[in-house]
Scaffold this motif. Structure first.
Motif, PDB file in Angstrom:
ATOM      1  N   ALA A   1     -24.163  54.810 -19.512  1.00  0.00           N
ATOM      2  CA  ALA A   1     -24.904  53.908 -18.623  1.00  0.00           C
ATOM      3  C   ALA A   1     -23.974  53.298 -17.574  1.00  0.00           C
ATOM      4  N   VAL A   2     -22.766  52.926 -17.994  1.00  0.00           N
ATOM      5  CA  VAL A   2     -21.790  52.397 -17.042  1.00  0.00           C
ATOM      6  C   VAL A   2     -21.430  53.456 -16.006  1.00  0.00           C
ATOM      7  N   GLU A   3     -21.243  54.674 -16.477  1.00  0.00           N
ATOM      8  CA  GLU A   3     -20.909  55.773 -15.563  1.00  0.00           C
ATOM      9  C   GLU A   3     -21.952  55.919 -14.470  1.00  0.00           C
ATOM     10  N   ARG A   4     -23.226  55.893 -14.858  1.00  0.00           N
ATOM     11  CA  ARG A   4     -24.292  56.049 -13.867  1.00  0.00           C
ATOM     12  C   ARG A   4     -24.254  54.927 -12.836  1.00  0.00           C
ATOM     13  N   GLU A   5     -24.017  53.706 -13.287  1.00  0.00           N
ATOM     14  CA  GLU A   5     -23.988  52.578 -12.356  1.00  0.00           C
ATOM     15  C   GLU A   5     -22.789  52.651 -11.420  1.00  0.00           C
ATOM     16  N   VAL A   6     -21.624  52.988 -11.957  1.00  0.00           N
ATOM     17  CA  VAL A   6     -20.423  53.058 -11.120  1.00  0.00           C
ATOM     18  C   VAL A   6     -20.593  54.123 -10.035  1.00  0.00           C
ATOM     19  N   LEU A   7     -21.024  55.298 -10.421  1.00  0.00           N
ATOM     20  CA  LEU A   7     -21.135  56.390  -9.453  1.00  0.00           C
ATOM     21  C   LEU A   7     -22.199  56.117  -8.397  1.00  0.00           C
ATOM     22  N   ALA A   8     -23.238  55.349  -8.781  1.00  0.00           N
ATOM     23  CA  ALA A   8     -24.289  55.010  -7.823  1.00  0.00           C
ATOM     24  C   ALA A   8     -23.906  53.851  -6.918  1.00  0.00           C
ATOM     25  N   THR A   9     -22.968  53.027  -7.356  1.00  0.00           N
ATOM     26  CA  THR A   9     -22.652  51.776  -6.666  1.00  0.00           C
ATOM     27  C   THR A   9     -21.406  51.848  -5.799  1.00  0.00           C
ATOM     28  N   VAL A  10     -20.433  52.675  -6.190  1.00  0.00           N
ATOM     29  CA  VAL A  10     -19.139  52.702  -5.506  1.00  0.00           C
ATOM     30  C   VAL A  10     -18.937  54.061  -4.837  1.00  0.00           C
ATOM     31  N   PRO A  11     -19.274  54.181  -3.556  1.00  0.00           N
ATOM     32  CA  PRO A  11     -19.097  55.468  -2.866  1.00  0.00           C
ATOM     33  C   PRO A  11     -17.631  55.889  -2.834  1.00  0.00           C
ATOM     34  N   GLY A  12     -17.407  57.179  -3.018  1.00  0.00           N
ATOM     35  CA  GLY A  12     -16.054  57.725  -2.917  1.00  0.00           C
ATOM     36  C   GLY A  12     -15.337  57.880  -4.231  1.00  0.00           C
ATOM     37  N   CYS A  13     -15.791  57.185  -5.270  1.00  0.00           N
ATOM     38  CA  CYS A  13     -15.172  57.388  -6.582  1.00  0.00           C
ATOM     39  C   CYS A  13     -15.797  58.610  -7.247  1.00  0.00           C
ATOM     40  N   ALA A  14     -15.236  59.015  -8.362  1.00  0.00           N
ATOM     41  CA  ALA A  14     -15.749  60.191  -9.071  1.00  0.00           C
ATOM     42  C   ALA A  14     -15.382  60.095 -10.540  1.00  0.00           C
ATOM     43  N   LEU A  15     -16.114  60.821 -11.337  1.00  0.00           N
ATOM     44  CA  LEU A  15     -15.733  60.960 -12.728  1.00  0.00           C
ATOM     45  C   LEU A  15     -14.398  61.686 -12.777  1.00  0.00           C
ATOM     46  N   ALA A  16     -13.458  61.191 -13.573  1.00  0.00           N
ATOM     47  CA  ALA A  16     -12.144  61.836 -13.662  1.00  0.00           C
ATOM     48  C   ALA A  16     -12.303  63.282 -14.121  1.00  0.00           C
ATOM     49  N   SER A  17     -11.482  64.139 -13.587  1.00  0.00           N
ATOM     50  CA  SER A  17     -11.593  65.569 -13.909  1.00  0.00           C
ATOM     51  C   SER A  17     -11.281  65.864 -15.371  1.00  0.00           C
ATOM     52  N   ASP A  18     -10.606  64.935 -16.056  1.00  0.00           N
ATOM     53  CA  ASP A  18     -10.296  65.146 -17.476  1.00  0.00           C
ATOM     54  C   ASP A  18     -11.305  64.483 -18.408  1.00  0.00           C
ATOM     55  N   GLN A  19     -12.426  63.979 -17.852  1.00  0.00           N
ATOM     56  CA  GLN A  19     -13.384  63.241 -18.682  1.00  0.00           C
ATOM     57  C   GLN A  19     -13.961  64.098 -19.813  1.00  0.00           C
ATOM     58  N   ALA A  20     -14.114  65.387 -19.579  1.00  0.00           N
ATOM     59  CA  ALA A  20     -14.705  66.272 -20.600  1.00  0.00           C
ATOM     60  C   ALA A  20     -13.877  66.322 -21.879  1.00  0.00           C
ATOM     61  N   TYR A  21     -12.614  65.933 -21.785  1.00  0.00           N
ATOM     62  CA  TYR A  21     -11.711  66.011 -22.937  1.00  0.00           C
ATOM     63  C   TYR A  21     -11.510  64.653 -23.600  1.00  0.00           C
ATOM     64  N   ARG A  22     -12.323  63.655 -23.203  1.00  0.00           N
ATOM     65  CA  ARG A  22     -12.183  62.293 -23.729  1.00  0.00           C
ATOM     66  C   ARG A  22     -13.167  62.044 -24.867  1.00  0.00           C
ATOM     67  N   LEU A  23     -12.735  61.228 -25.823  1.00  0.00           N
ATOM     68  CA  LEU A  23     -13.569  60.893 -26.975  1.00  0.00           C
ATOM     69  C   LEU A  23     -14.010  59.437 -26.991  1.00  0.00           C
ATOM     70  N   ALA A  24     -13.234  58.539 -26.406  1.00  0.00           N
ATOM     71  CA  ALA A  24     -13.501  57.116 -26.598  1.00  0.00           C
ATOM     72  C   ALA A  24     -13.675  56.315 -25.315  1.00  0.00           C
ATOM     73  N   ASP A  25     -13.268  56.827 -24.181  1.00  0.00           N
ATOM     74  CA  ASP A  25     -13.339  55.995 -22.984  1.00  0.00           C
ATOM     75  C   ASP A  25     -13.983  56.734 -21.817  1.00  0.00           C
ATOM     76  N   LEU A  26     -14.136  56.008 -20.728  1.00  0.00           N
ATOM     77  CA  LEU A  26     -14.664  56.542 -19.476  1.00  0.00           C
ATOM     78  C   LEU A  26     -13.608  56.339 -18.404  1.00  0.00           C
ATOM     79  N   ALA A  27     -13.263  57.422 -17.705  1.00  0.00           N
ATOM     80  CA  ALA A  27     -12.234  57.358 -16.663  1.00  0.00           C
ATOM     81  C   ALA A  27     -12.875  57.637 -15.305  1.00  0.00           C
ATOM     82  N   ILE A  28     -12.724  56.686 -14.402  1.00  0.00           N
ATOM     83  CA  ILE A  28     -13.228  56.814 -13.039  1.00  0.00           C
ATOM     84  C   ILE A  28     -12.051  57.032 -12.095  1.00  0.00           C
ATOM     85  N   ASP A  29     -12.105  58.121 -11.378  1.00  0.00           N
ATOM     86  CA  ASP A  29     -11.032  58.514 -10.464  1.00  0.00           C
ATOM     87  C   ASP A  29     -11.175  57.748  -9.149  1.00  0.00           C
ATOM     88  N   PHE A  30     -10.080  57.074  -8.747  1.00  0.00           N
ATOM     89  CA  PHE A  30     -10.098  56.425  -7.435  1.00  0.00           C
ATOM     90  C   PHE A  30      -9.023  56.951  -6.493  1.00  0.00           C
TER      91      PHE A  30
END
Length: 266
Positions: A111-140
Motif C-alpha cells: 500500500a505504501v508503494e502504491r502511494e509513493v509511486l503515485a505521489t512522487v514523480p520521478g522515483c521508482a521501485l528499486a531494481s533489487d526489490q524482487a529479491y527483498r523479503l522484509a522492506d520496500l526500497a524506493i530508488d531516488f
C-alpha cells in the motif's frame, strides 16, 4: 569528524571486527573495485571478523555470505543476518520477524508503494526489490535521475505516515515495519555467533559507512568511520562518525583497511 589518520594506534590495534556498509562505502559509483574487494580479502585473511551491514536485499545477501571473503552479512537494514558455514556447507539465517509478520508487513508495504509511486514523480521501485523479503526500497538516484532532496523527504514522510520506519541511503529510501535497524541486528549477530557482548563490541568493533541509514552505527560505536562522501549527507546527520577517511567510497574503505592492517603488522 576527526581525520582517520589521527585514529590512535592503540585503538586501531584493539579492532577485532570490521562492520561496513556496502553501497558507496565499499562500492564506488555502483562498482565493486578490485582495490576495495582486495581490502575485504586482506582483512579477512589477517583474521579480522568482516561483516557487511547493508540495506541490500536477501537475494544479494545470500550471494555475499557465500561468495565474498566475509564472516556473515546483515541485510535489509537489520531485517536478518545470514552466515554461511563453509565446512558444513549450510546457511544460517536469523530474521527479526516471524514469517506471519513478514507476510502481513508486505501487504502494508504494498500500500505504501502504491502511494509513493503515485505521489512522487520521478522515483521508482528499486531494481533489487524482487529479491527483498522484509522492506520496500524506493530508488531516488540509482537507476533514475537524481531527485531533489525535498522529494526524498516526501518519500520518507509517506513511509512514516503509514507507521513505518524509513531510512535514506545514498541511493534508496528504505522503509519497513518493525522495531529494528542495522544496529539491533548487528548486536544480535555479534552476540549469537561471535560471543561478543555489548561492552566488548564497543571496544573492538569499527564501523564504516557513508549515509543517514548508518547513523545508528555512528552513534553506537566509538570507532565509527565515514568515507569522504559522507560530507554530502552531513547536514542530515545528528550523529556523525567519529572519524572521516580522506578517500571517497571504496578508496576510503581501502584506506581504513590499510590502517588496520598496518596497526596489526599484517
Amino acid at each position: 569528524m576527526t581525520p582517520l589518520s589521527q585514529l590512535p594506534l592503540e585503538a586501531a590495534r584493539s579492532v577485532r571486527v570490521v562492520l561496513t556498509d556496502i553501497d558507496d562505502t565499499v562500492t564506488t559509483e555502483g562498482i565493486l573495485t578490485a582495490k576495495a574487494y582486495g581490502a575485504l580479502e586482506q582483512l579477512h585473511r589477517a583474521g579480522f571478523i568482516v561483516i557487511p551491514v547493508t540495506g541490500r536485499p536477501a537475494g544479494w545477501c545470500d550471494h555475499i555470505a557465500r561468495m565474498w571473503p566475509v564472516d556473515a552479512v546483515v541485510g535489509e537494514n537489520g531485517a536478518f543476518y545470514f552466515r554461511y558455514d563453509r565446512e558444513r556447507k549450510t546457511m544460517e539465517q536469523r530474521f527479526w520477524a516471524i514469517p506471519e509478520e513478514l507476510k502481513q508487513n508486505r501487504m502494508r508495504l504494498d500500500a505504501v508503494e502504491r502511494e509513493v509511486l503515485a505521489t512522487v514523480p520521478g522515483c521508482a521501485l528499486a531494481s533489487d526489490q524482487a529479491y527483498r523479503l522484509a522492506d520496500l526500497a524506493i530508488d531516488f538516484c540509482e537507476d533514475v535521475p537524481a531527485l531533489p532532496e525535498a522529494e526524498v523527504d516526501r518519500i520518507v514522510s509517506i513511509f512514516e505516515k503509514a507507521g513505518a520506519q524509513a531510512k535514506v541511503s545514498s541511493i534508496h529510501v528504505n522503509g519497513w515495519f518493525g522495531d529494528y535497524n542495522k544496529l539491533s541486528m548487528a548486536k544480535t549477530l555479534l552476540a549469537d555467533v561471535f560471543g561478543l557482548d555489548w561492552e566488548q563490541a564497543r571496544k573492538t568493533v569499527v564501523y564504516a559507512g557513508d549515509s543517514p541509514n548508518d547513523e545508528p552505527m555512528f552513534e553506537a560505536f566509538p570507532m565509527s568511520i565515514g568515507v569522504a562522501n559522507i560530507q554530502a549527507f552531513a547536514h542530515r546527520l545528528k550523529h556523525k562518525p567519529a572519524y572521516i577517511a580522506n578517500g571517497h567510497s571504496g578508496d576510503g574503505f581501502a584506506e581504513l583497511a590499510g590502517l588496520l592492517l598496518r596497526a596489526r603488522g599484517a
